[in-house]
Design a protein around this motif. Sequence first.
Motif, PDB file in Angstrom:
ATOM      1  N   PRO A   5     -18.489  40.481 -16.445  1.00 52.64           N
ATOM      2  CA  PRO A   5     -18.572  40.870 -15.225  1.00 52.64           C
ATOM      3  C   PRO A   5     -18.288  39.970 -14.153  1.00 52.64           C
ATOM      4  CG  PRO A   5     -20.874  40.326 -16.132  1.00 52.64           C
ATOM      5  CD  PRO A   5     -19.900  40.298 -17.217  1.00 52.64           C
ATOM      6  N   GLY A   6     -18.219  38.578 -14.376  1.00 48.00           N
ATOM      7  CA  GLY A   6     -17.751  37.503 -13.598  1.00 48.00           C
ATOM      8  C   GLY A   6     -16.299  37.779 -13.201  1.00 48.00           C
ATOM      9  N   GLY A   8     -14.517  40.677 -13.443  1.00 51.04           N
ATOM     10  CA  GLY A   8     -14.354  41.780 -12.695  1.00 51.04           C
ATOM     11  C   GLY A   8     -14.369  41.445 -11.223  1.00 51.04           C
ATOM     12  N   LYS A   9     -15.447  40.744 -10.707  1.00 53.04           N
ATOM     13  CA  LYS A   9     -15.664  40.502  -9.218  1.00 53.04           C
ATOM     14  C   LYS A   9     -14.678  39.583  -8.759  1.00 53.04           C
ATOM     15  CE  LYS A   9     -20.515  40.336  -8.594  1.00 53.04           C
ATOM     16  NZ  LYS A   9     -21.198  39.964  -9.844  1.00 53.04           N
ATOM     17  N   THR A  10     -13.858  38.692  -9.765  1.00 51.05           N
ATOM     18  CA  THR A  10     -13.011  37.636  -9.485  1.00 51.05           C
ATOM     19  C   THR A  10     -11.627  38.457  -9.077  1.00 51.05           C
ATOM     20  OG1 THR A  10     -14.007  35.944 -10.565  1.00 51.05           O
ATOM     21  CG2 THR A  10     -11.611  35.560 -10.065  1.00 51.05           C
ATOM     22  N   GLU A  12     -11.296  41.466  -8.097  1.00 52.68           N
ATOM     23  CA  GLU A  12     -11.451  42.188  -6.947  1.00 52.68           C
ATOM     24  C   GLU A  12     -11.240  41.493  -5.596  1.00 52.68           C
ATOM     25  OE1 GLU A  12     -15.270  44.010  -6.384  1.00 52.68           O
ATOM     26  OE2 GLU A  12     -15.068  45.162  -8.305  1.00 52.68           O
ATOM     27  N   ARG A  13     -11.372  39.916  -5.746  1.00 51.80           N
ATOM     28  CA  ARG A  13     -11.124  39.275  -4.541  1.00 51.80           C
ATOM     29  C   ARG A  13      -9.751  38.707  -4.654  1.00 51.80           C
ATOM     30  NH1 ARG A  13     -16.049  35.555  -6.293  1.00 51.80           N
ATOM     31  NH2 ARG A  13     -14.952  33.995  -7.683  1.00 51.80           N
ATOM     32  N   THR A  49      -6.914  33.581  -4.840  1.00 53.69           N
ATOM     33  CA  THR A  49      -7.652  34.135  -3.764  1.00 53.69           C
ATOM     34  C   THR A  49      -7.710  33.318  -2.231  1.00 53.69           C
ATOM     35  OG1 THR A  49      -9.699  32.627  -4.274  1.00 53.69           O
ATOM     36  CG2 THR A  49      -9.498  34.641  -5.263  1.00 53.69           C
ATOM     37  N   HIS A  53     -14.352  30.316  -2.675  1.00 53.96           N
ATOM     38  CA  HIS A  53     -15.715  30.518  -3.154  1.00 53.96           C
ATOM     39  C   HIS A  53     -16.080  29.157  -3.981  1.00 53.96           C
ATOM     40  CE1 HIS A  53     -15.007  34.576  -2.394  1.00 53.96           C
ATOM     41  NE2 HIS A  53     -13.814  34.577  -2.929  1.00 53.96           N
ATOM     42  N   TYR A  57     -13.574  31.146 -10.778  1.00 52.00           N
ATOM     43  CA  TYR A  57     -13.604  31.767 -12.064  1.00 52.00           C
ATOM     44  C   TYR A  57     -12.698  30.724 -12.992  1.00 52.00           C
ATOM     45  CZ  TYR A  57     -13.494  34.735 -16.171  1.00 52.00           C
ATOM     46  OH  TYR A  57     -13.630  35.148 -17.282  1.00 52.00           O
TER      47      TYR A  57
END
Length: 275
Positions: A5-6, A8-10, A12-13, A49, A53, A57
């Motif tokens: 899931p980490g 996936g979030k990465t 997205e941004r 990105t 953050h 990742y």
Amino acid sequence: MADDPGLGKTLERAGFIATGILRVAFPDMAPDPQFPVVEGFQFGAMLLTGADHPERYRGLIPLEGGRTMVNVREVAASINLQGRTGTDGCIAAVYTDERGSPCGITARHVVNRYRRGDRVPLQCFDCGNPARMLRSAPGLIDAASVSLPCGGPHYRCPEPGLLRPALEGETLVLHLGQSGRDEATVMASLSTSSQIKSAAIPQHFLTDRHGYPGDSGSLITGLEFAQPADLVGMYLGEADCEDREGILETYGYALDLKQAADMLGARNIRGNYYG
Ligand SMILES: [Zn+2]
């Protein structure tokens, strides 16, 4: 991605996702013999990105049902387009439009303050006469066309070149209008052989060398001097990338020249070699 899931979030941004050659900060992150570390570099995927953050990742993703593991690394990037100040900017290539008028291709950010017909801060390399604004490429493509009322730098431009994407790991030549000629390695590329034709997906690539303000719009070619010439990209600026270990790297940032030409309707383009 489903197991991570980490990631996936990465994704997205991420503003820029590319495969290519990464500098390996932790050699123990690279257990896969199919993508060995060579002189501190390794094949993998890079996610750029804009925001910084705290947890960037870094990991391995399985491909081919786990038979191959690929290094994925997120970096915070700030991109500095190098054509904003003063009378700066270059013309990557020239062509003749459907009415027979000589035109040039440059970076959109060099000329985006100008209207059609205005003089722009670009000169014919041969005679120094100013170019005039024609049109900007649509969407997110940092490219524009200008007209060359002087007729264009004919004698410096050989026959029309072959347009092809940048390949990770290859050496290219940056023909920088202000900084001069330099050779650079393609570190990461979003250019694909399928050449997706969409103004929403710019085909950018990164090189290990970069130019300076005034170089925006310069031509990038293959290393070999071949006829017809191997036309690859247009220089746009530099990308400062920082990973979570705080390692800062500056890359050259460029656009696939075929995509720029396609978006501007330019055919039979000839490289504009400065110097
Ligand atoms: Zn001229």
